[in-house]
Enzyme design. Structure first.
Site, PDB file in Angstrom:
ATOM      1  N   THR A   1      24.158 -52.725  66.275  1.00 21.22           N
ATOM      2  CA  THR A   1      25.363 -52.551  67.095  1.00 21.22           C
ATOM      3  C   THR A   1      24.852 -52.153  68.478  1.00 21.22           C
ATOM      4  O   THR A   1      23.798 -51.498  68.567  1.00 21.22           O
ATOM      5  CB  THR A   1      26.304 -51.449  66.557  1.00 21.22           C
ATOM      6  OG1 THR A   1      25.602 -50.210  66.601  1.00 21.22           O
ATOM      7  CG2 THR A   1      26.758 -51.721  65.135  1.00 21.22           C
ATOM      8  N   HIS A   2      25.537 -52.552  69.515  1.00 21.26           N
ATOM      9  CA  HIS A   2      25.078 -52.316  70.896  1.00 21.26           C
ATOM     10  C   HIS A   2      23.679 -52.878  71.122  1.00 21.26           C
ATOM     11  O   HIS A   2      22.946 -52.370  71.974  1.00 21.26           O
ATOM     12  CB  HIS A   2      25.082 -50.827  71.246  1.00 21.26           C
ATOM     13  CG  HIS A   2      26.355 -50.121  70.884  1.00 21.26           C
ATOM     14  ND1 HIS A   2      27.410 -49.972  71.743  1.00 21.26           N
ATOM     15  CD2 HIS A   2      26.744 -49.541  69.715  1.00 21.26           C
ATOM     16  CE1 HIS A   2      28.387 -49.317  71.138  1.00 21.26           C
ATOM     17  NE2 HIS A   2      28.011 -49.058  69.902  1.00 21.26           N
TER      18      HIS A   2
ATOM     19  N   SER B   1       7.145 -76.369  77.839  1.00 20.02           N
ATOM     20  CA  SER B   1       7.281 -76.189  79.280  1.00 20.02           C
ATOM     21  C   SER B   1       6.292 -77.095  79.980  1.00 20.02           C
ATOM     22  O   SER B   1       5.196 -77.333  79.484  1.00 20.02           O
ATOM     23  CB  SER B   1       7.000 -74.721  79.621  1.00 20.02           C
ATOM     24  OG  SER B   1       6.630 -74.615  80.980  1.00 20.02           O
TER      25      SER B   1
ATOM     26  N   ASN C   1      10.619 -73.405  73.751  1.00 15.60           N
ATOM     27  CA  ASN C   1      11.934 -72.925  74.190  1.00 15.60           C
ATOM     28  C   ASN C   1      13.070 -73.312  73.234  1.00 15.60           C
ATOM     29  O   ASN C   1      13.102 -74.433  72.739  1.00 15.60           O
ATOM     30  CB  ASN C   1      12.255 -73.493  75.571  1.00 15.60           C
ATOM     31  CG  ASN C   1      11.253 -73.042  76.613  1.00 15.60           C
ATOM     32  OD1 ASN C   1      10.735 -71.930  76.537  1.00 15.60           O
ATOM     33  ND2 ASN C   1      10.953 -73.906  77.551  1.00 15.60           N
TER      34      ASN C   1
ATOM     35  N   TYR D   1      57.704 -87.276  80.268  1.00 14.93           N
ATOM     36  CA  TYR D   1      56.365 -87.756  80.615  1.00 14.93           C
ATOM     37  C   TYR D   1      56.182 -87.690  82.124  1.00 14.93           C
ATOM     38  O   TYR D   1      57.077 -88.041  82.884  1.00 14.93           O
ATOM     39  CB  TYR D   1      56.153 -89.200  80.124  1.00 14.93           C
ATOM     40  CG  TYR D   1      54.796 -89.746  80.548  1.00 14.93           C
ATOM     41  CD1 TYR D   1      53.659 -89.481  79.798  1.00 14.93           C
ATOM     42  CD2 TYR D   1      54.654 -90.464  81.735  1.00 14.93           C
ATOM     43  CE1 TYR D   1      52.407 -89.936  80.205  1.00 14.93           C
ATOM     44  CE2 TYR D   1      53.403 -90.917  82.155  1.00 14.93           C
ATOM     45  CZ  TYR D   1      52.288 -90.645  81.391  1.00 14.93           C
ATOM     46  OH  TYR D   1      51.064 -91.087  81.798  1.00 14.93           O
TER      47      TYR D   1
ATOM     48  N   LYS E   1       4.645 -71.927  75.768  1.00 14.53           N
ATOM     49  CA  LYS E   1       6.074 -71.760  75.511  1.00 14.53           C
ATOM     50  C   LYS E   1       6.664 -72.743  74.527  1.00 14.53           C
ATOM     51  O   LYS E   1       6.244 -73.887  74.414  1.00 14.53           O
ATOM     52  CB  LYS E   1       6.847 -71.835  76.836  1.00 14.53           C
ATOM     53  CG  LYS E   1       6.605 -70.557  77.625  1.00 14.53           C
ATOM     54  CD  LYS E   1       7.496 -70.386  78.797  1.00 14.53           C
ATOM     55  CE  LYS E   1       8.944 -70.576  78.483  1.00 14.53           C
ATOM     56  NZ  LYS E   1       9.749 -70.275  79.659  1.00 14.53           N
TER      57      LYS E   1
ATOM     58  N   ASN F   1      54.861 -94.620  77.099  1.00 13.80           N
ATOM     59  CA  ASN F   1      54.942 -93.167  76.920  1.00 13.80           C
ATOM     60  C   ASN F   1      54.875 -92.755  75.449  1.00 13.80           C
ATOM     61  O   ASN F   1      54.178 -91.805  75.096  1.00 13.80           O
ATOM     62  CB  ASN F   1      56.219 -92.615  77.560  1.00 13.80           C
ATOM     63  CG  ASN F   1      56.228 -92.817  79.066  1.00 13.80           C
ATOM     64  OD1 ASN F   1      55.232 -93.268  79.639  1.00 13.80           O
ATOM     65  ND2 ASN F   1      57.340 -92.492  79.714  1.00 13.80           N
TER      66      ASN F   1
HETATM   67  N1  ARG Z   1      47.591 -94.294  80.855  1.00 15.70           N
HETATM   68  C1  ARG Z   1      48.787 -93.538  80.687  1.00 15.70           C
HETATM   69  C2  ARG Z   1      48.462 -92.141  80.219  1.00 15.70           C
HETATM   70  O1  ARG Z   1      47.415 -91.945  79.685  1.00 15.70           O
HETATM   71  C3  ARG Z   1      49.693 -94.213  79.708  1.00 15.70           C
HETATM   72  C4  ARG Z   1      51.138 -93.918  79.909  1.00 15.70           C
HETATM   73  C5  ARG Z   1      51.618 -94.491  81.172  1.00 15.70           C
HETATM   74  N2  ARG Z   1      53.030 -94.344  81.318  1.00 15.70           N
HETATM   75  C6  ARG Z   1      53.630 -94.518  82.501  1.00 15.70           C
HETATM   76  N3  ARG Z   1      54.905 -94.379  82.528  1.00 15.70           N
HETATM   77  N4  ARG Z   1      52.950 -94.788  83.578  1.00 15.70           N
HETATM   78  O2  ARG Z   1      49.223 -91.223  80.352  1.00 15.70           O
END
Ligand code: ARG
Length: 375
Positions: free
Chosen positions: A152-153, A274, A282, A314, A280, A107
């Protein structure tokens, strides 16, 4: 990793559903840089010895060399870039490899990798924005005396310098560059040490890790640090707005190259023909950019929507941050590059522009001003 408590293998479908290695492999330079610093911090805290540190560094370098060379075998059953590299390391150097993950969770690891990726890419995008600004300024300098109708416009309003029109986009891009630079402040914060969510009882020197990886500061709250993707949303917004600016420039160019306007022509290298209509030429680059801007908005909406219902900290939903992030970064980089090239090759049709600017009604405002000044 968690095999000890599970009696069944992960279903093949779940593996296919949950793997991210097919796209997050590109984080590998950042994952490896982060692990190098993590290993050094572990050695400083005497969790691993010098020999183990040297082995980890050597192993990580050899993995990086193999990935660079395209000879590394990514395994989908190992789910993501973090587990692929860690497993290869343990295979290559033995038990010291497994110690690398001490006081770290995927994480905080994925948060670190993503921040390193965003930092590197943001710096690149800032350079590309400046490059396009230079191309616009050069185009203005080449055509300093060209006067065109300002609209403008989409109705002819007052005469303006062609350069003035181009420099309006230089201003927009200047703000984009400023936003990117500002976003860097919030990207460039080091999350490692947050663990899964509550830090670790094994305290590593976070300031040291930050300094090794070029971070200005460290995150202060571990729960926020592993759950925070604001910096991605911010980058995707900034990219989306840069896309808006390129899309508006696209629309101007698409109008200017029509037979009806005929103000500029693009080089053969930046247009397509084209298959059916031989006359053309493009403006595909401009049209594609206008179109791709929709995808940039989609990516921004995607990350915001992914985040809006998530409880701390997470959640696996967050893995969905990467594809929109990578897509927006790739798209805007290419768009900025190709635009700089296209603007370089753009030629003004002085005759047509002068004729349009010669419309006497364009001076109606100046005539009114003159009457005021005359009392
Ligand atoms: N591949 C995961 C992601 O991109 C990595 C983190 C995974 N963490 C977990 N607790 N499964 O988020």
């Amino acid at each position: 990793m968690w095999k000890g408590r599970f009696q069944q293998e992960t279903s093949g479908l779940v593996q296919r559903y949950g793997e991210s290695i097919s796209y997050d492999w590109r984080l590998y330079p950042h994952d490896i840089a982060g692990s190098m610093a993590q290993a050094e911090a572990l050695a400083r805290a005497k969790i691993i010895n010098r020999k183990e540190l040297a082995a980890i560094h050597k192993g990580l370098k050899s993995i990086k060399a193999d990935i660079d060379a395209g000879t590394f075998e990514w395994k989908h059953e190992l789910e993501d870039v973090h587990m692929n590299i860690e497993s290869a390391l343990t295979q290559r150097i033995g038990s010291a490899g497994a110690k690398l993950h001490t006081a770290r969770s995927r994480n905080d690891q994925v948060a670190l990798d993503t921040r390193l990726y965003c930092r590197a890419e943001t710096q690149t995008i800032i350079g590309l924005v400046q490059n396009l600004q230079r191309a616009l300024v050069a185009q203005g300098l080449k055509n300093q005396s060209v006067i065109m109708p300002g609209y403008t416009h989409l109705q002819r309003g007052q005469p303006v310098l062609y350069a003035h029109h181009l420099l309006a986009y230089v201003e927009m891009l200047e703000r984009d560059g400023g936003r990117l630079t500002d976003a860097l402040k919030r990207i460039n914060v080091m999350p490692l040490g947050s663990g899964a969510l509550a830090g670790s009882t094994i305290c590593l020197d976070r300031e040291f890790v930050a300094q090794r990886l070029g971070f200005e500061t460290v995150t202060r709250n571990s729960m926020d640090a592993v759950g925070d993707r604001d910096y991605i949303a911010e980058l995707l917004f900034t990219i989306a707005l840069t896309g808006t600016h390129l899309s508006r420039l696209s629309e101007d160019i698409i109008l200017w190259v029509t037979a009806e306007f005929g103000f500029v022509s693009l080089s053969d290298a930046h247009t397509t023909g084209s298959s059916l209509m031989p006359q053309k030429k493009n403006p595909d680059v401009a049209e594609l950019t206008r179109g791709k801007t929709g995808r940039l908005y989609g990516n921004l909406t995607s990350i915001l929507t992914t985040l809006k219902g998530l409880p701390l900290t997470y959640n696996r939903d967050m893995q969905e941050d990467k594809e929109p992030l990578f897509d927006s970064v790739d798209t805007i980089k290419l768009a900025l590059e190709v635009f700089a090239e296209m603007i370089d090759g753009m030629k003004v049709n002085a005759e047509r522009v002068r004729a349009a600017a010669g419309d006497p009604f364009l001076l109606a405002t100046d005539l009114a001003d003159w009457l005021v000044l005359k009392g």
